[in-house]
Design a protein around this motif. Structure first.
Motif, PDB file in Angstrom:
ATOM      1  N   HIS A  29       0.837  -1.216   0.000  1.00  0.00           N
ATOM      2  CA  HIS A  29       0.000   0.000   0.000  1.00  0.00           C
ATOM      3  C   HIS A  29       0.868   1.261   0.000  1.00  0.00           C
ATOM      4  N   GLN A  42       1.814   1.953  -3.488  1.00  0.00           N
ATOM      5  CA  GLN A  42       0.660   2.477  -4.234  1.00  0.00           C
ATOM      6  C   GLN A  42       0.408   3.936  -3.859  1.00  0.00           C
ATOM      7  N   PHE A  46      -4.341   8.323  -4.342  1.00  0.00           N
ATOM      8  CA  PHE A  46      -4.598   6.981  -3.807  1.00  0.00           C
ATOM      9  C   PHE A  46      -5.880   6.971  -2.986  1.00  0.00           C
ATOM     10  N   TYR A  47      -5.975   7.861  -2.023  1.00  0.00           N
ATOM     11  CA  TYR A  47      -7.138   7.837  -1.133  1.00  0.00           C
ATOM     12  C   TYR A  47      -8.424   8.190  -1.882  1.00  0.00           C
ATOM     13  N   TYR A  62      -9.242   5.115  -3.952  1.00  0.00           N
ATOM     14  CA  TYR A  62      -9.587   4.032  -3.027  1.00  0.00           C
ATOM     15  C   TYR A  62     -11.052   4.155  -2.591  1.00  0.00           C
ATOM     16  N   TRP A 119     -14.232   1.875  -3.730  1.00  0.00           N
ATOM     17  CA  TRP A 119     -14.996   1.179  -2.695  1.00  0.00           C
ATOM     18  C   TRP A 119     -16.489   1.500  -2.825  1.00  0.00           C
ATOM     19  N   TYR A 163     -14.746  -3.933   0.007  1.00  0.00           N
ATOM     20  CA  TYR A 163     -13.360  -3.690   0.442  1.00  0.00           C
ATOM     21  C   TYR A 163     -12.405  -4.691  -0.215  1.00  0.00           C
ATOM     22  N   ILE A 208     -11.541  -3.981  -3.989  1.00  0.00           N
ATOM     23  CA  ILE A 208     -10.804  -2.780  -4.407  1.00  0.00           C
ATOM     24  C   ILE A 208      -9.485  -3.225  -5.035  1.00  0.00           C
ATOM     25  N   PHE A 241      -6.565  -1.963  -5.235  1.00  0.00           N
ATOM     26  CA  PHE A 241      -5.392  -1.810  -4.354  1.00  0.00           C
ATOM     27  C   PHE A 241      -5.318  -2.959  -3.349  1.00  0.00           C
ATOM     28  N   GLU A 242      -6.479  -3.344  -2.829  1.00  0.00           N
ATOM     29  CA  GLU A 242      -6.511  -4.447  -1.863  1.00  0.00           C
ATOM     30  C   GLU A 242      -6.260  -5.789  -2.546  1.00  0.00           C
TER      31      GLU A 242
END
Ligand SMILES: [Zn+2]
Length: 109
Positions: free
Chosen positions: A43, A46, A55-56, A59, A63, A77, A80, A82-83
């Motif tokens: 993370h 990323q 990113f946020y 994200y 989501w 979650y 996503i 990124f996850e």
């Protein structure tokens, strides 16, 4: 990677959260495993690639889109990109040495 122990961050049900490259971990989940530390390091990569705000923003937007689709916050979650990248590679301690830039794009489906 800096890890801060907390009783409140992240919320119950989560082990750790990466905020601007600093990992907050719940006291009741310590010590963090190597896998979790690697997950958070992915993370951090990323976050740096998208200059924190990007990113946020992405994200949360991703989501929300996934939440509309799944109608389930936990499923949203886990879906996503990124996850997905982090979960699929956090057991590979060499992953960040071989990872290509913006690799999370490969996990958007
Ligand atoms: Zn994660």
């Amino acid at each position: 990677m800096k890890v801060i122990r907390s009783s409140f961050i992240p919320v119950k049900g989560f082990t750790a959260i990466n905020l601007f490259g600093i990992v907050f971990a719940r006291r009741d989940c310590l010590p963090l495993t190597e896998r979790i530390l690697n997950h958070e390091a992915i993370h951090s990569r990323q976050i740096n690639e998208l200059l924190f705000v990007g990113f946020y923003t992405l994200y949360v937007l991703e989501w929300l889109v996934r939440l509309l689709y799944f109608r389930d916050s936990k499923k949203a979650y886990k879906a996503i990109s990124f996850e997905k990248e982090a979960f699929e590679n956090d057991s590979n301690t060499n992953y960040l040495n071989t990872r290509k830039q913006f690799a999370f794009l490969n996990y958007i489906k």
